[in-house]
Design an enzyme around this catalytic site. Structure first.
Site, PDB file in Angstrom:
ATOM      1  N   ARG A 226      20.314  13.118  -0.382  1.00  0.00           N
ATOM      2  CA  ARG A 226      19.474  14.054  -0.135  1.00  0.00           C
ATOM      3  C   ARG A 226      18.740  13.284   1.075  1.00  0.00           C
ATOM      4  NH1 ARG A 226      21.520  17.458  -1.971  1.00  0.00           N
ATOM      5  NH2 ARG A 226      20.557  19.035  -3.204  1.00  0.00           N
ATOM      6  N   HIS A 274      25.128  19.854   6.323  1.00  0.00           N
ATOM      7  CA  HIS A 274      24.833  19.696   4.631  1.00  0.00           C
ATOM      8  C   HIS A 274      26.239  20.649   4.156  1.00  0.00           C
ATOM      9  CE1 HIS A 274      21.796  19.727   0.971  1.00  0.00           C
ATOM     10  NE2 HIS A 274      23.147  19.949   0.475  1.00  0.00           N
TER      11      HIS A 274
END
Ligand code: NDP
Ligand code: OXD
Length: 311
Positions: A226, A274
């Site tokens: 993250r 991502h």
């Protein structure tokens, strides 16, 4: 008959309906916003970034499946019902992450950020790389994905170490570091650092100025856990000083990354949007249905969120 309440904003749902119904044709697949009424009977939610408050409107939900390995997108909603939450951990996700990390470890090991920068300036200048057996790859997070990455990199000859919360057995060739007291030693023995940690209070901002300074000069970072893990100002400082030679970031604190952000233009930074490991319908459908079977037989599902730990 199993009822699935599916939520995935911005993408067609038909592939998911079709794939789940290939595993079990009797599935009652309900695609948001057509979830029907909570009085329709027990159901399982299968969601990515669900609208805040939505899950609480359906007290018939027995368990919540995350469409990804992370569950921060579910826990961000304080009204989320107190039912089991299951993290994705299917073979497709492991394969995707292992491929991504192999690609990026090779890229930093073989100094591609340097050669790409030289190419932009038509500069023919040779630089030589160490053998893989002299490159120490440190994986932060040795869970479902960290372990899959280690299994892929080990046969390439890299020296693999991993840092995690709890002690690990000695069943593999990875060198294990455990808990906050071992972080300093782990970082100072890492040439290519891989971030595969979940977002929790303990991991937010963990790679700050001081921790980045512990990496040996010339180290590189690849983060696909993250974005909140890394203090970006500190990263910039260490890239600009040459202490760090490169960074690949698949995740950033604010996604999508703003068009004006310095990260896009830094010569030592590689940005991917991502996509390190994308949940595949074929393997995920099998994973979800096996887990539902487990629960219906009265057993715990695989890879259930531990709400105290936050992952
Ligand atoms: P797991 O929950 O299986 O593993 C998490 C690992 O992190 C465990 O080894 C755990 O330690 C360790 N850990 C957690 N908190 C700490 C801490 N404070 N200190 C030290 N170690 C810690 O997760 P996955 O491997 O399945 O996924 C990891 C993350 O990757 C996800 O949470 C998600 O954020 C991200 N992800 C990103 C994707 C992408 O495309 N970019 C795709 C999929 C996932 P222990 O083993 O001791 O419990
Ligand atoms: C995930 C992700 O959590 O894609 O699976 O980030």
């Amino acid at each position: 008959m199993t009822r699935i309440l599916f939520y995935l904003d911005g993408y067609p749902h038909d592939l998911w309906r079709k794939t789940l119904q290939q595993v079990d044709p009797s599935i009652d697949f309900r695609s948001y916003p057509d979830w029907g009424s909570p009085d329709d009977g027990p159901a399982y939610a299968f969601v990515w970034e669900p609208k805040p408050g939505l899950l609480a409107e359906y007290p018939n939900i027995q368990a919540i499946f995350s469409l990804g390995a992370g569950v921060d997108h579910i826990l961000a909603d304080p009204s989320v019902p107190n039912v089991p939450i299951i993290r994705m951990g299917d073979d497709g996700l492991k394969e995707g992450m292992a491929e991504y990390m192999l690609m990026n470890v090779l890229l930093h090991h073989r100094q591609m950020p340097l050669f790409l920068a030289q190419q932009r300036n038509a500069l023919w200048r040779r630089a030589f790389s160490k053998p893989a057996s002299d490159v120490r790859v440190g994986i932060m997070g040795y869970g479902v994905l960290g372990k899959a990455v280690a299994e892929t990199l080990t046969p390439m000859g890299y020296k693999i170490a991993a840092w995690s919360n709890s002690p690990k057995g000695s069943g593999d060739t990875t060198e294990h570091f455990t808990g906050p007291s071992a972080l300093k030693s782990f970082l100072s023995h890492t040439d290519i650092l891989i971030g595969l940690l979940p977002e929790t209070e303990a991991t937010k901002g963990l790679l700050d100025d001081q921790h980045l300074a512990l990496l040996p000069k010339g180290a590189a970072i690849i983060n696909a856990g993250r974005g909140s893990l890394i203090d970006l100002d500190a990263l910039r400082k260490h890239l600009d000083s040459g202490h760090l030679t490169g960074a690949t970031l698949d995740v950033v604190p604010e996604e999508p990354l703003g068009t004006e952000h310095w990260l896009w233009h830094h010569a030592s930074v590689i940005i991917t949007p991502h996509i390190a490991a994308i949940t595949r319908a074929d393997t995920a459908a099998l994973y979800v249905m096996q887990n539902i079977k487990q629960m219906e037989a009265g057993r715990s599902p695989e890879n259930m969120l531990d709400k105290n730990r936050g992952y």
